[in-house]
Design a protein around this motif. Structure first.
Motif, PDB file in Angstrom:
ATOM      1  N   VAL A 126       0.856  -1.181   0.000  1.00 20.11           N
ATOM      2  CA  VAL A 126       0.000   0.000   0.000  1.00 20.11           C
ATOM      3  C   VAL A 126       0.895   1.234   0.000  1.00 20.11           C
ATOM      4  CG1 VAL A 126      -1.784   1.293   1.212  1.00 20.11           C
ATOM      5  CG2 VAL A 126      -1.816  -1.211   1.265  1.00 20.11           C
ATOM      6  N   VAL A 127       0.741   2.040  -1.013  1.00 18.55           N
ATOM      7  CA  VAL A 127       1.451   3.322  -1.095  1.00 18.55           C
ATOM      8  C   VAL A 127       0.504   4.417  -0.631  1.00 18.55           C
ATOM      9  CG1 VAL A 127       2.568   4.990  -2.626  1.00 18.55           C
ATOM     10  CG2 VAL A 127       2.890   2.523  -2.995  1.00 18.55           C
ATOM     11  N   THR A 128       0.973   5.264   0.271  1.00 22.73           N
ATOM     12  CA  THR A 128       0.112   6.349   0.743  1.00 22.73           C
ATOM     13  C   THR A 128       0.679   7.693   0.328  1.00 22.73           C
ATOM     14  OG1 THR A 128      -1.209   7.126   2.626  1.00 22.73           O
ATOM     15  CG2 THR A 128       1.141   6.806   3.021  1.00 22.73           C
ATOM     16  N   ILE A 129      -0.217   8.600  -0.007  1.00 26.35           N
ATOM     17  CA  ILE A 129       0.129   9.991  -0.286  1.00 26.35           C
ATOM     18  C   ILE A 129      -0.322  10.802   0.914  1.00 26.35           C
ATOM     19  CG2 ILE A 129      -0.067  11.911  -1.893  1.00 26.35           C
ATOM     20  CD1 ILE A 129       1.113   9.312  -3.075  1.00 26.35           C
ATOM     21  N   ALA A 130       0.638  11.417   1.588  1.00 23.36           N
ATOM     22  CA  ALA A 130       0.324  12.171   2.802  1.00 23.36           C
ATOM     23  C   ALA A 130       0.060  13.629   2.466  1.00 23.36           C
ATOM     24  CB  ALA A 130       1.467  12.062   3.805  1.00 23.36           C
ATOM     25  N   TYR A 131      -0.929  14.173   3.147  1.00 23.32           N
ATOM     26  CA  TYR A 131      -1.279  15.578   2.990  1.00 23.32           C
ATOM     27  C   TYR A 131      -1.084  16.311   4.307  1.00 23.32           C
ATOM     28  CZ  TYR A 131      -3.270  15.238  -1.702  1.00 23.32           C
ATOM     29  OH  TYR A 131      -3.427  15.076  -3.051  1.00 23.32           O
ATOM     30  N   LEU A 132      -0.729  17.580   4.187  1.00 22.20           N
ATOM     31  CA  LEU A 132      -0.593  18.478   5.325  1.00 22.20           C
ATOM     32  C   LEU A 132      -1.757  19.460   5.278  1.00 22.20           C
ATOM     33  CD1 LEU A 132       1.204  19.660   7.643  1.00 22.20           C
ATOM     34  CD2 LEU A 132       2.326  21.038   5.877  1.00 22.20           C
ATOM     35  N   ALA A 133      -2.465  19.599   6.395  1.00 21.53           N
ATOM     36  CA  ALA A 133      -3.607  20.506   6.461  1.00 21.53           C
ATOM     37  C   ALA A 133      -3.496  21.368   7.709  1.00 21.53           C
ATOM     38  CB  ALA A 133      -4.917  19.729   6.464  1.00 21.53           C
ATOM     39  N   LEU A 134      -3.816  22.659   7.562  1.00 21.82           N
ATOM     40  CA  LEU A 134      -3.699  23.615   8.652  1.00 21.82           C
ATOM     41  C   LEU A 134      -4.959  24.450   8.723  1.00 21.82           C
ATOM     42  CD1 LEU A 134      -0.141  24.982   7.691  1.00 21.82           C
ATOM     43  CD2 LEU A 134      -0.650  22.995   9.116  1.00 21.82           C
ATOM     44  N   GLY A 135      -5.383  24.769   9.946  1.00 22.23           N
ATOM     45  CA  GLY A 135      -6.567  25.613  10.105  1.00 22.23           C
ATOM     46  C   GLY A 135      -6.578  26.285  11.463  1.00 22.23           C
ATOM     47  N   PRO A 136      -7.335  27.377  11.594  1.00 21.81           N
ATOM     48  CA  PRO A 136      -7.383  28.123  12.856  1.00 21.81           C
ATOM     49  C   PRO A 136      -8.404  27.556  13.829  1.00 21.81           C
ATOM     50  CG  PRO A 136      -8.597  29.309  11.160  1.00 21.81           C
ATOM     51  CD  PRO A 136      -8.060  28.060  10.510  1.00 21.81           C
ATOM     52  N   ASP A 137      -7.946  27.173  15.008  1.00 21.48           N
ATOM     53  CA  ASP A 137      -8.822  26.738  16.109  1.00 21.48           C
ATOM     54  C   ASP A 137      -9.972  25.876  15.601  1.00 21.48           C
ATOM     55  OD1 ASP A 137      -9.715  26.485  18.708  1.00 21.48           O
ATOM     56  OD2 ASP A 137     -10.879  28.345  18.655  1.00 21.48           O
ATOM     57  N   LEU A 138      -9.623  24.752  14.978  1.00 20.78           N
ATOM     58  CA  LEU A 138     -10.630  23.893  14.360  1.00 20.78           C
ATOM     59  C   LEU A 138     -11.533  23.264  15.422  1.00 20.78           C
ATOM     60  CD1 LEU A 138      -8.431  22.175  11.616  1.00 20.78           C
ATOM     61  CD2 LEU A 138     -10.082  24.024  11.340  1.00 20.78           C
ATOM     62  N   PRO A 139     -12.765  22.944  15.069  1.00  9.22           N
ATOM     63  CA  PRO A 139     -13.726  22.434  16.055  1.00  9.22           C
ATOM     64  C   PRO A 139     -13.422  21.001  16.466  1.00  9.22           C
ATOM     65  CG  PRO A 139     -14.678  22.362  13.864  1.00  9.22           C
ATOM     66  CD  PRO A 139     -13.362  23.076  13.730  1.00  9.22           C
ATOM     67  N   ALA A 140     -14.100  20.540  17.486  1.00 11.49           N
ATOM     68  CA  ALA A 140     -13.974  19.146  17.914  1.00 11.49           C
ATOM     69  C   ALA A 140     -14.439  18.245  16.780  1.00 11.49           C
ATOM     70  CB  ALA A 140     -14.809  18.898  19.164  1.00 11.49           C
ATOM     71  N   PRO A 141     -13.624  17.258  16.386  1.00 13.78           N
ATOM     72  CA  PRO A 141     -13.997  16.390  15.265  1.00 13.78           C
ATOM     73  C   PRO A 141     -15.015  15.339  15.686  1.00 13.78           C
ATOM     74  CG  PRO A 141     -11.889  15.697  16.153  1.00 13.78           C
ATOM     75  CD  PRO A 141     -12.294  16.932  16.924  1.00 13.78           C
ATOM     76  N   VAL A 142     -15.653  14.732  14.699  1.00 13.32           N
ATOM     77  CA  VAL A 142     -16.638  13.682  14.929  1.00 13.32           C
ATOM     78  C   VAL A 142     -16.217  12.454  14.143  1.00 13.32           C
ATOM     79  CG1 VAL A 142     -19.049  12.992  14.733  1.00 13.32           C
ATOM     80  CG2 VAL A 142     -18.473  15.385  15.226  1.00 13.32           C
ATOM     81  N   GLY A 143     -15.927  11.352  14.815  1.00 11.32           N
ATOM     82  CA  GLY A 143     -15.473  10.138  14.148  1.00 11.32           C
ATOM     83  C   GLY A 143     -16.555   9.497  13.306  1.00 11.32           C
ATOM     84  N   GLY A 144     -16.132   8.764  12.268  1.00 13.70           N
ATOM     85  CA  GLY A 144     -17.088   8.086  11.403  1.00 13.70           C
ATOM     86  C   GLY A 144     -16.416   6.989  10.614  1.00 13.70           C
ATOM     87  N   THR A 145     -17.154   6.278   9.787  1.00 16.49           N
ATOM     88  CA  THR A 145     -16.708   5.131   8.975  1.00 16.49           C
ATOM     89  C   THR A 145     -15.909   4.166   9.838  1.00 16.49           C
ATOM     90  OG1 THR A 145     -14.748   6.314   8.108  1.00 16.49           O
ATOM     91  CG2 THR A 145     -16.800   6.473   6.853  1.00 16.49           C
ATOM     92  N   ASP A 146     -14.602   3.949   9.510  1.00 14.98           N
ATOM     93  CA  ASP A 146     -13.834   2.955  10.264  1.00 14.98           C
ATOM     94  C   ASP A 146     -13.080   3.565  11.440  1.00 14.98           C
ATOM     95  OD1 ASP A 146     -12.020   4.357   8.779  1.00 14.98           O
ATOM     96  OD2 ASP A 146     -10.994   2.613   7.938  1.00 14.98           O
ATOM     97  N   ALA A 147     -13.442   4.772  11.847  1.00 18.41           N
ATOM     98  CA  ALA A 147     -12.831   5.411  13.015  1.00 18.41           C
ATOM     99  C   ALA A 147     -13.796   5.352  14.188  1.00 18.41           C
ATOM    100  CB  ALA A 147     -12.475   6.864  12.704  1.00 18.41           C
ATOM    101  N   ARG A 148     -13.343   4.748  15.304  1.00 22.13           N
ATOM    102  CA  ARG A 148     -14.184   4.722  16.503  1.00 22.13           C
ATOM    103  C   ARG A 148     -14.457   6.131  17.006  1.00 22.13           C
ATOM    104  NH1 ARG A 148     -11.509   0.031  20.333  1.00 22.13           N
ATOM    105  NH2 ARG A 148     -12.532  -1.789  19.389  1.00 22.13           N
ATOM    106  N   ARG A 149     -13.434   6.945  16.979  1.00 19.23           N
ATOM    107  CA  ARG A 149     -13.578   8.329  17.405  1.00 19.23           C
ATOM    108  C   ARG A 149     -12.453   9.138  16.794  1.00 19.23           C
ATOM    109  NH1 ARG A 149     -10.635  10.060  22.336  1.00 19.23           N
ATOM    110  NH2 ARG A 149      -9.088   8.468  22.865  1.00 19.23           N
ATOM    111  N   ALA A 150     -12.641  10.435  16.764  1.00 18.09           N
ATOM    112  CA  ALA A 150     -11.620  11.360  16.295  1.00 18.09           C
ATOM    113  C   ALA A 150     -11.400  12.399  17.389  1.00 18.09           C
ATOM    114  CB  ALA A 150     -12.053  12.017  14.988  1.00 18.09           C
TER     115      ALA A 150
END
Length: 240
Positions: free
Chosen positions: A97-121
């Motif tokens: 499996v080859v992965t392409i990694a991304y970098l993402a930046l944002g100001p004071d991002l909100p609490a995330p909500v887990g979904g699909t194959d993620a129990r929680r985020a």
């Protein structure tokens, strides 16, 4: 895994995934977005959000979809750029499996909500993850380390620090971004002088922010320049 994926062939098939190193600043700490894996491999382990790229989508589209599905965050509102490709044949126990990694930046991002194959985020302080090589699943410790150094370096030569600020910000708020990410205190007067002497870095709005106590502070927005000339270099000491 489906049986057809397990069939051994003369040339082993490869799959492409995207992984995202997403940073924000919350409570004066640099945070990275993690998910708790809800499936094997690495069931229950923390990992960077990501997943397989679908047949008819671009890499960026896959990154945006995974961010939305696994954490409930709209990546179109973030600074998003490709970090690099990771293709160690042993990085994923399911196969090549080859992965392409991304970098993402944002100001004071909100609490995330887990979904699909993620129990929680959830947001995790970067300071608690550095140096703990076994903490994250797959090769995500290496991806996180490279993403973090990329951010620290980009603060020197580009206006990327403004991605951690709102549309309008004070120079003190911008300085706090550098201090949190670089892990050093900066002299306010020197920082102000260097920022204002860097052509196109910030643009004054003519407005002010009035705190409950103390003097009002001038408000700025990001300027037209992306590359900083002269750059704001990390020093060996505790001042810019």
């Amino acid at each position: 895994m489906d049986d057809w994926l397990k069939d051994s062939t003369e040339v082993e098939a490869s799959w492409v995934t995207v992984d995202l190193a997403i940073f924000t600043i919350r409570s004066a700490q640099l945070m990275v977005l993690l998910i708790e894996r809800g499936v094997e491999p690495f069931l229950g382990r923390p990992a960077l959000p990501g997943g397989y790229v679908q047949k008819n989508e671009t890499l960026r589209e896959g990154a945006l979809r995974e961010l939305r599905e696994e954490a409930g965050i709209d990546g179109n509102k973030l600074h998003l750029e490709q970090l690099g490709a990771y293709g160690d044949p042993r990085r994923d126990p399911r196969g090549r499996v080859v992965t392409i990694a991304y970098l993402a930046l944002g100001p004071d991002l909100p609490a995330p909500v887990g979904g699909t194959d993620a129990r929680r985020a959830y947001w995790a302080p970067v300071s608690q993850l550095e140096g703990k090589q076994a903490a994250l699943a797959f090769d995500h410790p290496a991806i996180l380390a490279e993403a973090l150094e990329q951010v620290r370096s980009k603060l020197e030569y580009t206006a990327v620090a403004t991605a951690f600020c709102g549309e309008l910000f004070t120079l003190s708020e911008l300085r706090a971004v550098y201090e949190v990410i670089w892990g050093q205190q900066l002299d306010p007067s020197n920082f102000r002088r260097k920022v204002l002497n860097t052509t196109g870095f910030v643009k004054p709005t003519g407005d002010q922010r009035f705190p409950p106590t103390g003097r009002p502070a001038a408000l700025y927005r990001r300027g037209d320049a992306w590359l900083l000339n002269p750059p704001l270099l990390r020093g060996a000491g505790h001042t810019v």
